[in-house]
Design a protein around this motif. Structure first.
Motif, PDB file in Angstrom:
ATOM      1  N   ILE A   1       0.820  -1.216   0.000  1.00  0.00           N
ATOM      2  CA  ILE A   1       0.000   0.000   0.000  1.00  0.00           C
ATOM      3  C   ILE A   1       0.856   1.269   0.000  1.00  0.00           C
ATOM      4  N   GLY A   2       2.107   1.174   0.477  1.00  0.00           N
ATOM      5  CA  GLY A   2       3.019   2.317   0.381  1.00  0.00           C
ATOM      6  C   GLY A   2       3.400   2.574  -1.069  1.00  0.00           C
ATOM      7  N   ASN A   3       3.630   1.496  -1.839  1.00  0.00           N
ATOM      8  CA  ASN A   3       3.892   1.641  -3.283  1.00  0.00           C
ATOM      9  C   ASN A   3       2.671   2.232  -3.995  1.00  0.00           C
ATOM     10  N   PHE A   4       1.485   1.845  -3.529  1.00  0.00           N
ATOM     11  CA  PHE A   4       0.252   2.342  -4.142  1.00  0.00           C
ATOM     12  C   PHE A   4       0.152   3.862  -4.035  1.00  0.00           C
ATOM     13  N   ARG A   5       0.776   4.429  -3.008  1.00  0.00           N
ATOM     14  CA  ARG A   5       0.710   5.882  -2.858  1.00  0.00           C
ATOM     15  C   ARG A   5       1.303   6.583  -4.077  1.00  0.00           C
TER      16      ARG A   5
ATOM     17  N   PHE B   1       6.293  14.378 -15.771  1.00  0.00           N
ATOM     18  CA  PHE B   1       5.962  14.341 -14.338  1.00  0.00           C
ATOM     19  C   PHE B   1       6.208  12.952 -13.789  1.00  0.00           C
ATOM     20  N   GLU B   2       6.932  12.893 -12.667  1.00  0.00           N
ATOM     21  CA  GLU B   2       7.118  11.635 -11.936  1.00  0.00           C
ATOM     22  C   GLU B   2       7.433  11.969 -10.486  1.00  0.00           C
ATOM     23  N   PRO B   3       6.598  11.522  -9.549  1.00  0.00           N
ATOM     24  CA  PRO B   3       6.883  11.771  -8.135  1.00  0.00           C
ATOM     25  C   PRO B   3       7.924  10.791  -7.612  1.00  0.00           C
ATOM     26  N   GLY B   4       8.401  11.025  -6.406  1.00  0.00           N
ATOM     27  CA  GLY B   4       9.376  10.124  -5.802  1.00  0.00           C
ATOM     28  C   GLY B   4       9.225  10.083  -4.299  1.00  0.00           C
ATOM     29  N   GLY B   5       9.624   8.974  -3.713  1.00  0.00           N
ATOM     30  CA  GLY B   5       9.613   8.853  -2.257  1.00  0.00           C
ATOM     31  C   GLY B   5      10.584   9.839  -1.636  1.00  0.00           C
TER      32      GLY B   5
ATOM     33  N   VAL C   1       8.971  17.372 -13.856  1.00  0.00           N
ATOM     34  CA  VAL C   1       8.496  17.979 -12.613  1.00  0.00           C
ATOM     35  C   VAL C   1       8.267  16.833 -11.630  1.00  0.00           C
ATOM     36  N   THR C   2       8.627  17.059 -10.388  1.00  0.00           N
ATOM     37  CA  THR C   2       8.450  15.984  -9.404  1.00  0.00           C
ATOM     38  C   THR C   2       7.774  16.522  -8.155  1.00  0.00           C
ATOM     39  N   MET C   3       7.396  15.623  -7.292  1.00  0.00           N
ATOM     40  CA  MET C   3       6.908  15.978  -5.955  1.00  0.00           C
ATOM     41  C   MET C   3       7.237  14.823  -5.031  1.00  0.00           C
ATOM     42  N   ARG C   4       7.425  15.156  -3.794  1.00  0.00           N
ATOM     43  CA  ARG C   4       7.811  14.141  -2.810  1.00  0.00           C
ATOM     44  C   ARG C   4       6.564  13.530  -2.179  1.00  0.00           C
ATOM     45  N   TYR C   5       6.560  12.212  -2.047  1.00  0.00           N
ATOM     46  CA  TYR C   5       5.495  11.592  -1.257  1.00  0.00           C
ATOM     47  C   TYR C   5       6.123  10.886  -0.065  1.00  0.00           C
ATOM     48  N   ASP C   6       5.386  10.867   1.019  1.00  0.00           N
ATOM     49  CA  ASP C   6       5.910  10.325   2.267  1.00  0.00           C
ATOM     50  C   ASP C   6       5.441   8.894   2.464  1.00  0.00           C
ATOM     51  N   PHE C   7       5.898   8.301   3.561  1.00  0.00           N
ATOM     52  CA  PHE C   7       5.580   6.901   3.835  1.00  0.00           C
ATOM     53  C   PHE C   7       4.138   6.734   4.313  1.00  0.00           C
ATOM     54  N   VAL C   8       3.608   5.549   4.079  1.00  0.00           N
ATOM     55  CA  VAL C   8       2.311   5.155   4.619  1.00  0.00           C
ATOM     56  C   VAL C   8       2.566   4.097   5.685  1.00  0.00           C
ATOM     57  N   MET C   9       2.133   4.397   6.900  1.00  0.00           N
ATOM     58  CA  MET C   9       2.300   3.452   7.995  1.00  0.00           C
ATOM     59  C   MET C   9       1.032   2.586   8.095  1.00  0.00           C
ATOM     60  N   LEU C  10       1.114   1.543   8.888  1.00  0.00           N
ATOM     61  CA  LEU C  10      -0.028   0.646   9.091  1.00  0.00           C
ATOM     62  C   LEU C  10      -0.461   0.669  10.547  1.00  0.00           C
ATOM     63  N   LYS C  11      -1.766   0.595  10.766  1.00  0.00           N
ATOM     64  CA  LYS C  11      -2.284   0.628  12.135  1.00  0.00           C
ATOM     65  C   LYS C  11      -3.390  -0.414  12.284  1.00  0.00           C
ATOM     66  N   GLY C  12      -3.267  -1.222  13.337  1.00  0.00           N
ATOM     67  CA  GLY C  12      -4.327  -2.179  13.654  1.00  0.00           C
ATOM     68  C   GLY C  12      -4.515  -3.266  12.626  1.00  0.00           C
TER      69      GLY C  12
ATOM     70  N   GLY D   1      -7.534  12.897  -0.083  1.00  0.00           N
ATOM     71  CA  GLY D   1      -7.743  13.874   0.975  1.00  0.00           C
ATOM     72  C   GLY D   1      -6.510  14.180   1.803  1.00  0.00           C
ATOM     73  N   THR D   2      -5.370  13.567   1.449  1.00  0.00           N
ATOM     74  CA  THR D   2      -4.130  13.771   2.203  1.00  0.00           C
ATOM     75  C   THR D   2      -3.042  14.244   1.244  1.00  0.00           C
ATOM     76  N   ARG D   3      -2.360  15.314   1.584  1.00  0.00           N
ATOM     77  CA  ARG D   3      -1.271  15.783   0.726  1.00  0.00           C
ATOM     78  C   ARG D   3      -0.176  14.710   0.682  1.00  0.00           C
ATOM     79  N   PRO D   4       0.416  14.463  -0.478  1.00  0.00           N
ATOM     80  CA  PRO D   4       1.388  13.371  -0.606  1.00  0.00           C
ATOM     81  C   PRO D   4       2.594  13.485   0.320  1.00  0.00           C
ATOM     82  N   ASN D   5       2.989  14.724   0.652  1.00  0.00           N
ATOM     83  CA  ASN D   5       4.189  14.876   1.491  1.00  0.00           C
ATOM     84  C   ASN D   5       3.885  14.750   2.977  1.00  0.00           C
ATOM     85  N   THR D   6       2.689  14.237   3.300  1.00  0.00           N
ATOM     86  CA  THR D   6       2.293  14.020   4.692  1.00  0.00           C
ATOM     87  C   THR D   6       2.331  12.530   5.006  1.00  0.00           C
ATOM     88  N   GLU D   7       3.060  12.174   6.027  1.00  0.00           N
ATOM     89  CA  GLU D   7       3.067  10.773   6.467  1.00  0.00           C
ATOM     90  C   GLU D   7       1.749  10.489   7.190  1.00  0.00           C
ATOM     91  N   PHE D   8       1.143   9.337   6.925  1.00  0.00           N
ATOM     92  CA  PHE D   8      -0.084   8.988   7.639  1.00  0.00           C
ATOM     93  C   PHE D   8      -0.175   7.472   7.778  1.00  0.00           C
TER      94      PHE D   8
END
Length: 537
Positions: free
Chosen positions: A44-48, A245-249, A276-287, A320-327
């Motif tokens: 799911i982190g790759n899916f971001r 355009f290509e984003p990156g971790g 053009v690029t933009m940074r995306y952050d990690f997706v953590m897992l909960k529960g 609903g979450t900006r890509p550079n925000t870890e959630f």
């Protein structure tokens, strides 16, 4: 005079689309790229990254632009490590250092190891409304598509070396005396990358030797086992596909990271301005429920996420979450809240709930549009039932969605498919996640004619009075509060503790001391079934 902006195009993806157009100009086509090495479960982190590109692609198309969305499978990379979640690891061990397309699929489902992981994501992306054009780098390298790109890299290897050194500190810089080759080779005899380049003729001829003893000179226009290292391969393909355009971790996009290096190589070697690029952050897992984490070697795939989240709701989480925000993507009690948030946005979009102002309305509408499979607001508002209530109904009807829809009574035909999706997710969550994270949500009606031996004395008499005096006339209670009051009255009349009486009713119905709000719960169960369950007392 500047063109008036559509106030609906107000999302971060829209801002990125405007930036791409501003920087790259008015193009016949805009190529947006994503990609990954299928060396294990695509999680799911790759899916971001995939959905970040998809949202920007949609934003460009909503501006009338022609867009090509490519997804590269870097399936000519080397097999470095045996993963935790594939069968017959001892077989896989024999293929270390091979290209991953030459490694067998030990599940015997697909033609090779790489394809196994590619199929998993390719079959699932359409479920969330994502339809990229897939490019397979193993096929492209073996078809000699990149011969000229490799030749250019080999001829300019000293310049590439300078580019790679540009952002390195002195301890990590390559020395002038170090021999650098931008390519690696899979041996033509043993198929492993345990090779060393020994010479280059300045054109297409490359010589190498392998640990297996093989030594040969090959022509890169004919030999399929040579490829560029990823730090050069990446910018070479930007030029090849004309990527804008290509984003990156965040590990790649950090200052002085691989993107900055690739930018130099792209311009200085291939004459292409980096996308053009933009940074995306990690997706953590909960529960995460045990069933999910154990099956995937402690990663969550897109398939897993779609067990719990409707496609629209999963898209909503990312839109609903900006890509550079870890959630964290949650599989515990937060699931209920996420569905509530989505439903709230939906009510605002359809004018059921008011928005604070016009800007908020436009923002909510845009997030909602980007959450839909086709990017459009459905003509008929989807059927709204809270996730919490749906889990209650499903448990009352033992997971039978047809009975739940029949109970609801007012579901329109065009609302049914989406409602069934939600019901499937709710049933999975209540049976697989909730037992660990929300046991109070879980119950099963006692319908086998058994009775509790814990109900006795005056509380048994009070239960029988509820069965005989209240249940037959339940329809007469206009609101839940009146039904609840009638049970309170029995407790008061008999000098009993009302809370204990309620616990007694729960015990008789579900064998637990608490459950869903009792009056509403009894109404949902219905007079006929209540009478039947309580008839044994």
């Amino acid at each position: 005079m500047s063109e008036k902006k559509d106030p609906l195009l107000c999302h971060w993806a829209d801002q990125m689309a405007e930036k791409i157009i501003a920087e790259k100009g008015d193009l016949d086509s805009y190529t947006c790229a994503s990609g990954i090495t299928p060396s294990g479960t695509v999680h799911i982190g790759n899916f971001r990254e995939i959905i970040t590109v998809d949202l920007v692609v949609r934003a460009l198309r909503d501006r009338g632009k022609n867009v090509r969305f490519i997804y590269s499978w870097d399936d000519y990379d080397v097999f470095r490590k045996v993963p935790a979640n594939m069968p017959d690891p001892e077989v896989l061990q024999n293929y270390l250092r091979y290209p991953i397309t030459s490694v067998p699929d030990t599940t015997k489902r697909n033609e090779n190891y790489a394809r196994h992981h590619e199929v998993d994501i390719e079959t699932q992306l359409p479920r969330v409304g994502i339809h990229p054009e897939f490019l397979y780098q193993s096929q492209r390298y073996q078809a000699h598509r990149y011969a000229e790109g490799m030749k250019k890299a080999l001829q300019n290897r000293e310049l590439i070396k300078k580019c790679l050194n540009e952002y390195r500190d002195d301890d990590h810089k390559m020395k002038d005396s170090d021999v650098y080759w931008p390519t690696s080779i899979f041996c033509g005899k043993c198929n492993k990358d345990t090779t060393e380049i020994t010479g280059y003729d300045g054109e297409y001829g490359v010589s190498y030797k392998c640990e297996c003893g093989c030594e040969e000179t090959v022509d890169i226009r004919e030999f399929g086992g040579i490829k560029l290292g990823w730090r050069v391969d990446w910018p070479m393909r930007w030029n090849e596909e004309k990527v804008v355009f290509e984003p990156g971790g965040k590990d790649h996009i950090s200052p002085g990271g691989s993107y900055d290096t690739a930018k130099l190589v792209s311009k200085q070697i291939y004459g292409w301005n980096a996308p053009v690029t933009m940074r995306y952050d990690f997706v953590m897992l909960k529960g995460v429920p045990g069933k999910m984490s154990s099956s995937k070697g402690k990663v969550i795939s897109l398939v897993d996420a779609l067990e719990v989240y409707q496609p629209q709701v999963l898209r909503y989480i990312f839109a609903g979450t900006r890509p550079n925000t870890e959630f964290s993507i949650s599989f515990d009690m937060d699931v209920v809240k996420i569905y509530e948030d989505y439903d709230k946005t939906e009510r605002i979009v359809y004018g059921i709930d008011p928005a604070k102002n016009e800007d908020v309305l436009n923002k909510e509408k845009r997030i909602y549009m980007l959450s839909q499979m086709d990017g459009k607001i459905p003509e008929v508002m989807p059927y709204q039932i809270s996730f919490r209530l749906l889990t209650t109904l499903l448990q009352i009807y033992s997971g039978n969605v047809d009975k739940v829809i029949a109970y609801l009574g007012d579901v329109k035909p065009e609302q049914e498919e989406t409602l069934r999706q939600r019901a499937q997710c709710a049933w999975y969550w209540i049976t697989e996640s909730a037992p660990d994270c929300a046991p109070d949500f879980c119950f099963a009606l006692i319908t086998d004619g058994s009775k509790s031996d814990k109900i006795e004395g005056d509380y048994l008499k009070a239960l029988c009075r509820i069965r005989d005096e209240i249940v037959p006339k339940m329809e007469a209670f206009a609101v839940d509060k009146e039904l609840q009051q009638a049970m309170y009255d029995i407790a008061t009349e008999m000098g009993l503790d009302a809370k204990t009486l309620f616990q007694t009713v729960y015990t008789a119905l579900i064998g637990k001391l608490q459950g869903p709000r009792l009056a509403n719960f009894m109404k949902i169960i219905g007079k006929e079934q209540l009478t039947k369950i309580l008839s044994v007392y």
